[in-house]
Design a protein around this motif. Structure first.
Motif, PDB file in Angstrom:
ATOM      1  N   PHE A 112       1.970   1.587  15.200  1.00 47.35           N
ATOM      2  CA  PHE A 112       1.087   0.759  14.380  1.00 47.35           C
ATOM      3  C   PHE A 112      -0.032   1.593  13.754  1.00 47.35           C
ATOM      4  N   LEU A 113      -0.551   2.552  14.489  1.00 45.67           N
ATOM      5  CA  LEU A 113      -1.656   3.366  13.980  1.00 45.67           C
ATOM      6  C   LEU A 113      -1.206   4.610  13.225  1.00 45.67           C
ATOM      7  N   TYR A 114      -0.085   5.227  13.645  1.00 46.24           N
ATOM      8  CA  TYR A 114       0.162   6.601  13.219  1.00 46.24           C
ATOM      9  C   TYR A 114       1.492   6.889  12.542  1.00 46.24           C
ATOM     10  N   PHE A 115       2.509   6.057  12.683  1.00 52.41           N
ATOM     11  CA  PHE A 115       3.829   6.427  12.171  1.00 52.41           C
ATOM     12  C   PHE A 115       3.937   6.097  10.688  1.00 52.41           C
ATOM     13  N   LYS A 116       3.988   7.132   9.856  1.00 53.68           N
ATOM     14  CA  LYS A 116       3.952   6.876   8.423  1.00 53.68           C
ATOM     15  C   LYS A 116       5.260   6.299   7.880  1.00 53.68           C
ATOM     16  N   GLY A 117       6.372   6.472   8.591  1.00 52.27           N
ATOM     17  CA  GLY A 117       7.582   5.773   8.174  1.00 52.27           C
ATOM     18  C   GLY A 117       7.393   4.273   8.280  1.00 52.27           C
ATOM     19  N   PHE A 118       6.772   3.828   9.374  1.00 53.52           N
ATOM     20  CA  PHE A 118       6.445   2.411   9.547  1.00 53.52           C
ATOM     21  C   PHE A 118       5.448   1.956   8.487  1.00 53.52           C
ATOM     22  N   HIS A 119       4.411   2.745   8.251  1.00 52.49           N
ATOM     23  CA  HIS A 119       3.405   2.364   7.258  1.00 52.49           C
ATOM     24  C   HIS A 119       4.007   2.262   5.850  1.00 52.49           C
ATOM     25  N   ALA A 120       4.854   3.224   5.495  1.00 54.13           N
ATOM     26  CA  ALA A 120       5.474   3.193   4.170  1.00 54.13           C
ATOM     27  C   ALA A 120       6.325   1.941   3.994  1.00 54.13           C
ATOM     28  N   LEU A 121       7.058   1.575   5.029  1.00 52.84           N
ATOM     29  CA  LEU A 121       7.916   0.392   4.958  1.00 52.84           C
ATOM     30  C   LEU A 121       7.090  -0.878   4.804  1.00 52.84           C
ATOM     31  N   GLN A 122       6.017  -1.005   5.568  1.00 53.82           N
ATOM     32  CA  GLN A 122       5.208  -2.231   5.483  1.00 53.82           C
ATOM     33  C   GLN A 122       4.456  -2.296   4.157  1.00 53.82           C
ATOM     34  N   ALA A 123       3.986  -1.154   3.665  1.00 51.37           N
ATOM     35  CA  ALA A 123       3.341  -1.153   2.356  1.00 51.37           C
ATOM     36  C   ALA A 123       4.345  -1.512   1.261  1.00 51.37           C
ATOM     37  N   HIS A 124       5.590  -1.041   1.425  1.00 51.26           N
ATOM     38  CA  HIS A 124       6.625  -1.441   0.458  1.00 51.26           C
ATOM     39  C   HIS A 124       6.833  -2.949   0.469  1.00 51.26           C
ATOM     40  N   ARG A 125       6.783  -3.573   1.620  1.00 47.49           N
ATOM     41  CA  ARG A 125       6.968  -5.033   1.672  1.00 47.49           C
ATOM     42  C   ARG A 125       5.916  -5.729   0.808  1.00 47.49           C
ATOM     43  N   ILE A 126       4.712  -5.179   0.774  1.00 46.93           N
ATOM     44  CA  ILE A 126       3.666  -5.750  -0.075  1.00 46.93           C
ATOM     45  C   ILE A 126       3.956  -5.476  -1.556  1.00 46.93           C
ATOM     46  N   SER A 127       4.347  -4.254  -1.875  1.00 47.34           N
ATOM     47  CA  SER A 127       4.658  -3.940  -3.276  1.00 47.34           C
ATOM     48  C   SER A 127       5.850  -4.761  -3.765  1.00 47.34           C
ATOM     49  N   HIS A 128       6.802  -5.034  -2.883  1.00 42.09           N
ATOM     50  CA  HIS A 128       7.956  -5.868  -3.261  1.00 42.09           C
ATOM     51  C   HIS A 128       7.510  -7.301  -3.537  1.00 42.09           C
ATOM     52  N   TRP A 129       6.586  -7.812  -2.731  1.00 42.96           N
ATOM     53  CA  TRP A 129       6.030  -9.146  -2.976  1.00 42.96           C
ATOM     54  C   TRP A 129       5.331  -9.188  -4.326  1.00 42.96           C
ATOM     55  N   LEU A 130       4.558  -8.163  -4.639  1.00 45.83           N
ATOM     56  CA  LEU A 130       3.886  -8.095  -5.944  1.00 45.83           C
ATOM     57  C   LEU A 130       4.915  -8.066  -7.077  1.00 45.83           C
TER      58      LEU A 130
END
Length: 276
Positions: A112-130
């Protein structure tokens, strides 16, 4: 059917609550072990009342720049999470997948704090919503920041399922018309790309339970079937049958049929006697 949907939603909400409670316990333990972590852990976890609030804060702090500050991004992310609760459901499933599949993951707080693969995926979910809501330029801004900060370039239109583990994430590229179904695992430097300047539906379709090794390139509007395995460094230009392992340049089938979903076992080994 409506009663079933409500029941499933209740179970999903409870799963998110349970996960957040676990992350809180992990955070308390981290602070107890190292007081120097107190400020960061409190800012990113302990001061937040819910998992969605903490997720919005964490992503916004990482992706903010001179053009769009952290409070502005956090507001956009919160809007997306409130409008589409399935995003949080998918995030919870992704976190649990990482904990189950990655031997380097000791708890839920760490990814949750440090894995950038996880962060990239969750940020993509937001960009996909946009993207789906007609806010293409903001979606592309998010894509650009995801690439700059996390070294992963995922087109906002790409459709990604849940229970996905992107290990490391560095060098990942996923094209506009790509589809990645549930329970997929992929490592660094994977490309789900096109083969040239063709337009329309031109990117791979990755079915459930596929494992894609580091550096693999899967190109064109081809299907990688359920339960398939793509060996590290392979270049895949043709469809891959379900439960089949492929490896090489160009990739070819090797070994016996897979008997389980490789993405869940993370077994990246290949038959010792394989020959291309």
């Amino acid at each position: 059917m409506a009663d079933l949907a409500c029941s499933m939603r209740s179970l999903s909400i409870q799963a998110g609550v349970d996960l957040w409670a676990t992350i809180h316990r992990d955070a308390d333990a981290a602070v107890a072990r190292d007081r120097l972590m107190s400020s960061a852990v409190r800012a990113l976890v302990l001061r937040h009342s819910s998992f969605p609030d903490a997720l919005a804060c964490n992503l916004a702090r990482k992706l903010a720049d001179d053009a769009i500050d952290a409070p502005g991004l956090a507001g956009v992310i919160t809007d997306a999470l409130e409008d589409d609760p399935d995003i949080i459901d998918a995030t919870v499933t992704d976190l649990r997948a990482i904990r189950e599949r990655d031997p380097a993951c000791p708890d839920l707080l760490t990814p949750f704090l440090y894995f950038k693969g996880f962060h990239a995926l969750q940020a993509h979910r937001i960009s996909h919503w946009l993207w789906r809501h007609g806010r293409q330029h903001l979606a592309r801004h998010m894509q650009s920041r995801i690439s700059e900060v996390f070294a992963a370039d995922i087109h906002p239109a790409a459709r990604l399922g849940r229970g996905i583990m992107i290990d490391h994430g560095t060098g990942l590229v996923i094209g506009e018309t790509a589809v990645v179904e549930d329970d997929v695992s992929m490592l660094q430097e994977v490309t789900l790309g096109g083969t040239g300047k063709e337009t329309g539906d031109r990117h791979p379709k990755i079915r459930r339970g596929v494992l894609i090794g580091a550096g693999a390139k899967i190109l064109g509007n081809i299907e990688v079937g359920e339960g398939a395995k793509v060996g590290a460094g392979s270049i895949v230009l043709d469809a891959v049958a379900p439960y089949t392992t492929v490896v090489g340049v160009p990739a070819r089938p090797v070994g016996p049929r897979n008997t389980c979903l490789p993405a869940l076992t993370m077994d990246q080994t290949l038959p010792h006697d394989w020959v291309i």
